[in-house]
Design an enzyme around this catalytic site. Structure first.
Site: not given
Ligand code: IMP
Length: 200
Positions: A15, A18, A46, A75, A158, A160, A181
């Site tokens: 990623t 950071p 990509d 992902d 954060f 949705y 959560k």
């Protein structure tokens, strides 16, 4: 070769964010020496695959082969049943270059109105992949099911979170205590599976 990871192993988190590298380090219980792909100056591949697992594997493979180190990538996203799984792998992209999730949540609501379905079922998915340089990959997926609510509720979390009501709860992810959560999220479930597969 062993697919177990020993404590202290140096891992690349695939990623350039950071914050995400720090989060991954914590979710792996601080066992590993994590360096991010951004820190190593690796290019960002990509994300051309069609699934969460495909994109996680692609990112982990690219980072492992470039860095010559074991790499981990994730992902994730929101899938809506009545929208045939959209936004899915395009979850981040629906928020546009300004990362405006108010806009992305509105878009979900509008698309649901367009299709005219009363089905509000949705789920979050988190795919995690670990790749060894020039070697194998391990990939797992965690999922949490729920329903969508409009208007959005809550200021926490954060993305949705404010429109997602997890099954069996009366607070959205945006209203919930973050620890609550974290105990039931797609990400937590994926990390549990990964740890079961890879930890000694
Ligand atoms: P990624 O960083 O490419 O995996 O993009 C993931 C996107 O999915 C994020 O930008 C969010 O829009 C969405 N997403 C993933 N996990 C969550 C979550 O736990 N809550 C809210 N949105 C999420």
């Amino acid at each position: 070769m062993s697919l177990k990871l020993q404590n202290g192993t140096r891992l690349v988190a695939a990623t350039h964010n950071p914050g995400k590298a720090v989060e991954i380090a914590a979710l792996l219980d601080g066992r590993f020496d994590i360096v991010s792909a951004g820190d190593l100056g690796l290019p960002e591949p990509d994300e051309i695959e069609q699934t969460f697992m495909g994109n996680a594997l692609l990112k982990a493979r690219a980072a492992a082969d470039r860095a010559g180190l074991v790499a981990i990538a994730d992902d994730s996203g929101l899938s809506v049943a009545a929208l045939d799984g959209a936004p899915g792998i395009f979850s981040a992209r629906w928020a546009g270059p300004d990362k405006d999730f108010g806009h992305a949540m509105k878009k979900v609501e509008e698309r649901l109105e367009e299709v005219g379905s009363g089905d509000r079922a949705a789920w979050f998915t988190s795919a995690l992949a670990v790749a060894w340089p020039d070697g194998p990959c391990v990939v797992v997926e965690g999922r949490v099911d729920g329903t969508l609510v409009f208007p959005p509720r809550g200021e926490r979390g954060f993305g949705y979170d404010p429109i997602f009501l997890p099954e069996g709860r009366d607070q959205t992810f945006g209203e919930m205590d973050p620890a609550e959560k974290d105990a039931l999220s797609h990400r937590a479930r994926a990390f549990e599976k990964l740890k079961a597969a890879l930890f000694e």
